[in-house]
Enzyme design. Structure first.
Site, PDB file in Angstrom:
ATOM      1  N   CYS A  28       0.837  -1.204   0.000  1.00 45.79           N
ATOM      2  CA  CYS A  28       0.000   0.000   0.000  1.00 45.79           C
ATOM      3  C   CYS A  28       0.870   1.251   0.000  1.00 45.79           C
ATOM      4  O   CYS A  28       0.508   2.271  -0.560  1.00 45.79           O
ATOM      5  CB  CYS A  28      -0.930   0.013   1.211  1.00 45.79           C
ATOM      6  SG  CYS A  28      -2.273  -1.165   1.059  1.00 45.79           S
ATOM      7  N   CYS A  62      13.560   9.723  -8.585  1.00 44.63           N
ATOM      8  CA  CYS A  62      12.156   9.368  -8.399  1.00 44.63           C
ATOM      9  C   CYS A  62      11.797   9.777  -6.973  1.00 44.63           C
ATOM     10  O   CYS A  62      12.305  10.773  -6.471  1.00 44.63           O
ATOM     11  CB  CYS A  62      11.928   7.883  -8.667  1.00 44.63           C
ATOM     12  SG  CYS A  62      12.837   6.786  -7.571  1.00 44.63           S
TER      13      CYS A  62
END
Ligand SMILES: [Zn+2]
Length: 392
Positions: free
Chosen positions: A199, A350
């Site tokens: 998640c 990133c």
């Protein structure tokens, strides 16, 4: 059908006048009544995880009067938990989750026993922890712990009320029930490490754990009362976007290595190793990938070095924060590589440094040489250079 609540069953358990008033909406239902409420009072439920699934679970089980609740969690409350882990308040950030949950549930129902176990569930402590409880509820978010909870439940003959969530989809079922299948009957082998994002990596819609955790709470209470059809041998699948429930039939696998007649697993194993994970998380591959720290990058940018910044995140992440780099999502890099100039020195980044490391490996194969991976991504940039950069 009802779960044995052996240690207390010989003692006389009654309800006080205050308890009768508190549980009156249960007591007036013949399906629960005094008998059912006493079963709840005698029941001992261990919750593994007090996060998104654990929030509705803990609240409803405590409210319903489950007499003893155990809370296992080693984590502390983080700001990013508050979007879905509704037991916690903003003031709880930084507190151990098990203790913050204990306080919250005690406030809700001071008439029950709640024990916080601030520890990581391991092969060493699982059997001892589980032994004192009638039902185990799995609200964890990782494969090693799921296999560990399953195996410990099967070895001890305890039901495992299972739930899992990802993005917009949830699953729930009851494993380890006498005659029913276990988690290994459904998933004999773990997925390859890194294939199924967590998640934290893939996100989860805030309400989803509320729904799935509530289903787990309902199944737990039904098991205690011994009423209705438990979710045994049935995997309930919930798609929040379509707002649709589906059900898959689950069969006990006769060749199951732990619950089958010829079982090969007779004690708990090393689940991190079984799932191919070392330590906390699979570490990012950095072999052969040159790294630059956020501080070094800032110094070089400030002195005017000609550095090209490539951002390999997704457009919706760029909207949250960025370093003014060129945005080419990692998945689009192979077909858009011609947009890049291999003669320029390039810093790839990133969010955490993992996707950019993959991008650099790809670019190295494509012949790029002057490459740097921003170590720790925008998260580290926020920590080390610009605290005003949002972390997500
Ligand atoms: Zn099995």
């Amino acid at each position: 059908m009802a779960i044995q609540t052996d240690t207390l069953s010989k003692q006389e358990v009654t309800l006080s006048k205050d308890e009768i008033a508190r549980y009156s909406r249960h007591l007036i239902m013949p399906e629960v009544g005094m008998d059912g409420q006493l079963k709840l009072k005698k029941a001992k439920v261990l919750m593994i995880g007090t996060g998104g699934l654990g929030a509705p679970l803990g609240l409803y089980l405590a409210a319903a009067g489950v007499g003893r609740l155990g809370l296992v969690d080693f984590d502390v409350v983080d700001n990013s938990n508050l979007q879905r882990q509704v037991t916690f308040t903003t003031a709880d950030v930084g507190k151990p989750k098990s203790e913050a949950t204990r306080e919250r549930l005690h406030g809700l129902n001071p008439m029950i026993d709640i024990e916080a176990f601030e520890t990581r569930l391991t092969s060493e402590n699982a059997l001892d922890l589980f032994r004192d409880f009638d039902i185990i509820v799995d609200g964890t978010d990782n494969f090693p712990t799921r296999y560990l909870v399953n195996d410990a439940c099967v070895l001890l003959g305890k039901p495992n009320v299972y739930g899992s969530i990802f993005r917009f989809e949830g699953q729930a079922t009851v494993f380890g029930y006498p005659g029913g299948p276990c988690y290994r009957c459904l998933y004999p082998e773990p997925p390859p490490p890194g294939l199924v994002p967590s998640c934290a990596e893939g996100g989860v819609l805030g309400v989803l754990p509320g729904i799935v955790g509530s289903i787990q709470a309902m199944e737990t209470i039904k098991l205690i009362l011994g009423s209705g059809d438990p979710l045994v041998g049935r995997l309930l699948l919930f798609d929040a976007l379509a707002m649709r429930f589906r059900e898959l039939k689950l069969h006990k696998n006769p060749a199951c290595p732990i619950c089958g007649p010829n079982r090969t697993i007779t004690k708990l194993i090393d689940y991190e190793e079984f799932c191919g994970i070392r330590g906390e998380e699979a570490p990012a591959v950095t072999n052969g990938i040159p790294e630059i720290t956020p501080t070094e990058l800032k110094t070089r940018l400030d002195r005017g070095d000609d550095l090209f910044i490539l951002d390999v995140r997704e457009p919706h992440e760029y909207q949250i924060c960025h370093l003014n780099g060129k945005l080419i999502p990692l998945g689009e890099l192979p077909r858009r590589v011609s947009e890049l100039d291999s003669s320029k020195e390039m810093v790839v980044h990133c969010r955490s440094g993992k996707r950019s490391a993959d991008a650099i490996q790809f670019l190295q194969k494509a012949g790029f040489k002057k490459l740097w991976n921003l170590k720790g991504g925008t998260l580290a940039w926020s920590d080390q250079v610009d605290p005003s950069m949002p972390k997500y």
